[in-house]
Design a protein around this motif. Structure first.
Motif, PDB file in Angstrom:
ATOM      1  N   ALA A  57     -15.029   8.849  18.821  1.00 57.42           N
ATOM      2  CA  ALA A  57     -15.043   8.419  17.297  1.00 57.42           C
ATOM      3  C   ALA A  57     -14.361   7.352  17.074  1.00 57.42           C
ATOM      4  CB  ALA A  57     -15.996   9.612  16.287  1.00 57.42           C
ATOM      5  N   VAL A  58     -14.406   6.060  18.111  1.00 51.26           N
ATOM      6  CA  VAL A  58     -13.151   5.086  17.496  1.00 51.26           C
ATOM      7  C   VAL A  58     -14.192   4.093  18.010  1.00 51.26           C
ATOM      8  CG1 VAL A  58     -11.450   3.964  18.585  1.00 51.26           C
ATOM      9  CG2 VAL A  58     -10.961   6.233  18.699  1.00 51.26           C
ATOM     10  N   ARG A  59     -14.274   2.587  16.672  1.00 47.07           N
ATOM     11  CA  ARG A  59     -14.945   2.022  16.765  1.00 47.07           C
ATOM     12  C   ARG A  59     -13.948   0.653  17.283  1.00 47.07           C
ATOM     13  NH1 ARG A  59     -19.038   2.491  11.717  1.00 47.07           N
ATOM     14  NH2 ARG A  59     -19.279   4.749  12.001  1.00 47.07           N
ATOM     15  N   ARG A  60     -14.750  -0.707  17.399  1.00 42.62           N
ATOM     16  CA  ARG A  60     -13.735  -1.768  18.051  1.00 42.62           C
ATOM     17  C   ARG A  60     -13.901  -2.869  16.813  1.00 42.62           C
ATOM     18  NH1 ARG A  60      -9.313   0.255  21.203  1.00 42.62           N
ATOM     19  NH2 ARG A  60     -10.571   2.145  22.393  1.00 42.62           N
ATOM     20  N   PHE A  61     -12.993  -3.446  16.785  1.00 46.41           N
ATOM     21  CA  PHE A  61     -13.279  -4.549  15.610  1.00 46.41           C
ATOM     22  C   PHE A  61     -14.204  -5.372  16.028  1.00 46.41           C
ATOM     23  CE2 PHE A  61      -8.713  -2.762  14.996  1.00 46.41           C
ATOM     24  CZ  PHE A  61      -9.092  -1.813  13.408  1.00 46.41           C
ATOM     25  N   ALA A  62     -14.797  -5.747  15.221  1.00 51.87           N
ATOM     26  CA  ALA A  62     -15.818  -7.485  15.642  1.00 51.87           C
ATOM     27  C   ALA A  62     -15.652  -8.449  14.580  1.00 51.87           C
ATOM     28  CB  ALA A  62     -17.448  -6.581  16.074  1.00 51.87           C
ATOM     29  N   GLY A  63     -14.750  -8.723  14.091  1.00 52.10           N
ATOM     30  CA  GLY A  63     -14.414 -10.135  13.528  1.00 52.10           C
ATOM     31  C   GLY A  63     -13.987  -9.812  11.944  1.00 52.10           C
ATOM     32  N   GLU A  64     -14.528  -8.526  12.217  1.00 51.01           N
ATOM     33  CA  GLU A  64     -14.470  -8.163  10.206  1.00 51.01           C
ATOM     34  C   GLU A  64     -13.320  -8.663   9.675  1.00 51.01           C
ATOM     35  OE1 GLU A  64     -15.937  -5.171  12.411  1.00 51.01           O
ATOM     36  OE2 GLU A  64     -14.498  -5.970  12.522  1.00 51.01           O
ATOM     37  N   ARG A  65     -13.113  -9.282   8.027  1.00 50.10           N
ATOM     38  CA  ARG A  65     -12.563  -9.988   7.093  1.00 50.10           C
ATOM     39  C   ARG A  65     -11.664  -8.626   6.970  1.00 50.10           C
ATOM     40  NH1 ARG A  65     -11.822  -8.424   1.707  1.00 50.10           N
ATOM     41  NH2 ARG A  65      -9.964 -10.157   0.980  1.00 50.10           N
ATOM     42  N   VAL A  66     -10.765  -8.540   7.490  1.00 52.63           N
ATOM     43  CA  VAL A  66      -9.432  -8.322   6.517  1.00 52.63           C
ATOM     44  C   VAL A  66      -9.489  -8.230   5.566  1.00 52.63           C
ATOM     45  CG1 VAL A  66      -6.965  -6.531   7.421  1.00 52.63           C
ATOM     46  CG2 VAL A  66      -8.065  -7.700   9.347  1.00 52.63           C
ATOM     47  N   GLY A  67      -9.342  -7.056   4.655  1.00 56.27           N
ATOM     48  CA  GLY A  67      -8.883  -7.375   3.043  1.00 56.27           C
ATOM     49  C   GLY A  67      -7.408  -6.627   2.849  1.00 56.27           C
ATOM     50  N   ALA A  68      -7.111  -6.339   1.758  1.00 58.14           N
ATOM     51  CA  ALA A  68      -5.553  -5.844   1.415  1.00 58.14           C
ATOM     52  C   ALA A  68      -5.905  -4.165   1.251  1.00 58.14           C
ATOM     53  CB  ALA A  68      -4.959  -5.828  -0.503  1.00 58.14           C
ATOM     54  N   PRO A  69      -4.265  -3.665   2.125  1.00 56.51           N
ATOM     55  CA  PRO A  69      -4.953  -2.193   2.921  1.00 56.51           C
ATOM     56  C   PRO A  69      -4.942  -1.429   1.863  1.00 56.51           C
ATOM     57  CG  PRO A  69      -2.526  -3.005   3.731  1.00 56.51           C
ATOM     58  CD  PRO A  69      -3.085  -4.381   2.701  1.00 56.51           C
ATOM     59  N   ILE A  70      -4.897  -1.705   0.303  1.00 53.51           N
ATOM     60  CA  ILE A  70      -4.999  -0.541  -1.161  1.00 53.51           C
ATOM     61  C   ILE A  70      -5.885  -1.415  -1.652  1.00 53.51           C
ATOM     62  CG2 ILE A  70      -2.801   0.297  -0.456  1.00 53.51           C
ATOM     63  CD1 ILE A  70      -1.343  -1.183  -2.772  1.00 53.51           C
ATOM     64  N   ALA A  71      -6.419  -0.654  -2.401  1.00 54.88           N
ATOM     65  CA  ALA A  71      -6.967  -0.983  -3.861  1.00 54.88           C
ATOM     66  C   ALA A  71      -6.104  -1.610  -4.781  1.00 54.88           C
ATOM     67  CB  ALA A  71      -8.092   0.254  -4.025  1.00 54.88           C
ATOM     68  N   ARG A  72      -6.644  -2.382  -5.529  1.00 52.21           N
ATOM     69  CA  ARG A  72      -5.658  -2.733  -7.270  1.00 52.21           C
ATOM     70  C   ARG A  72      -5.378  -2.212  -7.376  1.00 52.21           C
ATOM     71  NH1 ARG A  72      -8.164  -6.539 -12.065  1.00 52.21           N
ATOM     72  NH2 ARG A  72      -9.502  -7.494  -9.043  1.00 52.21           N
ATOM     73  N   PRO A  73      -3.648  -2.076  -7.577  1.00 49.90           N
ATOM     74  CA  PRO A  73      -2.511  -1.422  -8.091  1.00 49.90           C
ATOM     75  C   PRO A  73      -2.986  -1.216  -9.179  1.00 49.90           C
ATOM     76  CG  PRO A  73      -1.853  -2.422  -6.907  1.00 49.90           C
ATOM     77  CD  PRO A  73      -2.881  -3.216  -6.685  1.00 49.90           C
ATOM     78  N   HIS A  74      -2.797   0.195  -9.637  1.00 51.85           N
ATOM     79  CA  HIS A  74      -1.768   0.235 -11.308  1.00 51.85           C
ATOM     80  C   HIS A  74      -0.579  -1.266 -11.410  1.00 51.85           C
ATOM     81  CE1 HIS A  74       1.323   1.571 -14.153  1.00 51.85           C
ATOM     82  NE2 HIS A  74       0.311   1.669 -15.135  1.00 51.85           N
ATOM     83  N   GLN A  75      -0.520  -1.172 -10.902  1.00 52.19           N
ATOM     84  CA  GLN A  75       0.692  -1.944 -11.301  1.00 52.19           C
ATOM     85  C   GLN A  75       1.134  -2.943  -9.757  1.00 52.19           C
ATOM     86  OE1 GLN A  75       4.334  -0.846 -13.698  1.00 52.19           O
ATOM     87  NE2 GLN A  75       3.836   1.066 -12.623  1.00 52.19           N
ATOM     88  N   ILE A  76       2.094  -4.305  -9.743  1.00 56.83           N
ATOM     89  CA  ILE A  76       3.176  -4.754  -8.675  1.00 56.83           C
ATOM     90  C   ILE A  76       4.221  -4.894  -9.144  1.00 56.83           C
ATOM     91  CG2 ILE A  76       2.561  -6.149  -7.186  1.00 56.83           C
ATOM     92  CD1 ILE A  76       0.194  -7.297  -6.959  1.00 56.83           C
ATOM     93  N   LEU A  77       4.812  -4.677  -8.606  1.00 56.68           N
ATOM     94  CA  LEU A  77       6.774  -4.241  -9.561  1.00 56.68           C
ATOM     95  C   LEU A  77       7.314  -5.014  -7.903  1.00 56.68           C
ATOM     96  CD1 LEU A  77       7.105  -0.871 -10.407  1.00 56.68           C
ATOM     97  CD2 LEU A  77       6.986  -2.392 -11.894  1.00 56.68           C
ATOM     98  N   CYS A  78       7.859  -5.598  -8.678  1.00 58.33           N
ATOM     99  CA  CYS A  78       8.787  -7.212  -7.720  1.00 58.33           C
ATOM    100  C   CYS A  78      10.582  -6.711  -7.915  1.00 58.33           C
ATOM    101  CB  CYS A  78       8.579  -8.358  -8.146  1.00 58.33           C
ATOM    102  SG  CYS A  78       6.791  -8.579  -7.663  1.00 58.33           S
ATOM    103  N   VAL A  79      10.851  -6.764  -7.119  1.00 60.29           N
ATOM    104  CA  VAL A  79      12.803  -6.752  -7.093  1.00 60.29           C
ATOM    105  C   VAL A  79      13.059  -8.266  -6.703  1.00 60.29           C
ATOM    106  CG1 VAL A  79      15.054  -5.840  -6.328  1.00 60.29           C
ATOM    107  CG2 VAL A  79      12.813  -4.617  -6.203  1.00 60.29           C
ATOM    108  N   GLY A  80      14.242  -9.338  -8.012  1.00 62.33           N
ATOM    109  CA  GLY A  80      13.884 -10.665  -7.808  1.00 62.33           C
ATOM    110  C   GLY A  80      15.562 -10.339  -6.933  1.00 62.33           C
ATOM    111  N   LEU A  81      16.365 -11.703  -6.602  1.00 53.73           N
ATOM    112  CA  LEU A  81      17.155 -11.650  -5.568  1.00 53.73           C
ATOM    113  C   LEU A  81      17.823 -10.347  -4.829  1.00 53.73           C
ATOM    114  CD1 LEU A  81      19.035 -13.453  -9.222  1.00 53.73           C
ATOM    115  CD2 LEU A  81      17.234 -14.664  -6.982  1.00 53.73           C
TER     116      LEU A  81
END
Length: 285
Positions: A57-81
């Motif tokens: 049951a393996v399908r082939r990609f057919a030019g579909e748009r690729v979204g972010a691999p996770i749904a909108r998260p609770h938060q995005i944290l970032c590390v500076g420098l």
């Protein structure tokens, strides 16, 4: 596993990539790759995927748009420098502890979606980064082993930034980090068992075909496990949270003369094992 979400914005469906051409659709058993899924469904999904691959049951990609691999998260944290060479080009000393700031969760877009230059911007910049996705609720983690177990996987991100908003408009860096489309993510979330040594991954970014960033995660000041454990001392990390772990040298702010993004530019970037991204730069609508 390599988790993906494909389809139009707001209507992405979860799939698991088998190779560059094929995938297993799991949208009938997993509503989305969101916090609820990461809290309970990652281990069970592996068995489902194995069964479906064995059944053909393996399908082939057919030019579909690729979204972010996770749904909108609770938060995005970032590390500076978090890379000494980037701290140097920014005119700052490497920090003794991780510098932490937040980014609006609605900045998250797919890996090949357009990046918008915000209104009033004069200094929109690029940053190739390793992203960490949290797999279970984490607070006051007491060891590296606990922190490692809290990681669901890794992603490629572009931590797009507006330097004037970030550095010269007062307050926190969040103002220069949170414009619409400022966090392209994906194409995949790769689980830790598949990525190998996350502390030795080459990373790069080109603008209009010119190599601007070339680095490696081995030059991080604070590795992903340390960052997760550190953050858990100050806040509760939720399943599906995203952490952008910093960028190496080569950002536009560090070039002489300064180089910033303009409508019509194209960014291409990648990290070993985490795929590639390609974004057109456009004016804000």
């Amino acid at each position: 596993m390599r988790l993906m979400r494909i389809g139009d914005p707001g209507a992405e469906r979860p799939v698991v990539a088998i190779d560059t051409d094929g995938y297993v659709d799991v949208s009938d058993v997993v509503p989305d790759f969101d916090g609820a899924f990461f809290a309970s469904g990652l281990d069970a999904l592996a068995a489902t995927v194995s069964e479906r691959v064995a059944a053909g049951a393996v399908r082939r990609f057919a030019g579909e748009r690729v979204g972010a691999p996770i749904a909108r998260p609770h938060q995005i944290l970032c590390v500076g420098l978090n890379y000494a060479d980037h701290a140097a080009e920014s005119g700052q000393q490497p920090p003794e502890e991780p510098i932490i700031f937040t980014k609006a969760p609605n900045t998250l877009v797919g890996p090949d979606d357009d990046v918008h230059i915000p209104r009033g911007s004069t200094a929109t910049d690029w940053e190739v980064e390793l992203g960490v996705v949290i797999g279970k609720r984490a607070r006051y983690l007491g060891s590296d082993e606990e922190a490692r177990a809290a990681i669901a996987g890794y992603v490629l991100v572009n931590d797009v930034s507006e330097r004037t908003f970030q550095l010269h408009r007062g307050g926190q860096w969040v103002k220069g980090k949170s414009a619409e489309t400022f966090n392209p993510c994906g194409p995949w979330l790769v689980t830790p068992d598949e990525i190998g040594d996350v502390g030795d991954l080459d990373m790069w970014l080109d603008v209009n075909g010119v190599r601007r960033q070339s680095g490696s995660t081995k030059h991080m000041l604070f590795d992903p496990v340390h960052v997760v454990r550190y953050l858990s001392q100050f806040m509760v990390l939720e399943p599906g949270d995203l952490i952008n772990t910093g960028t190496p040298a080569g950002v536009g702010m560090g070039l002489t003369p300064l180089v910033y993004l303009q409508p019509g530019d194209r960014m291409e970037l990648g990290i070993d094992g985490l795929g590639r991204q390609s974004q057109s730069v456009v004016a804000a609508p």
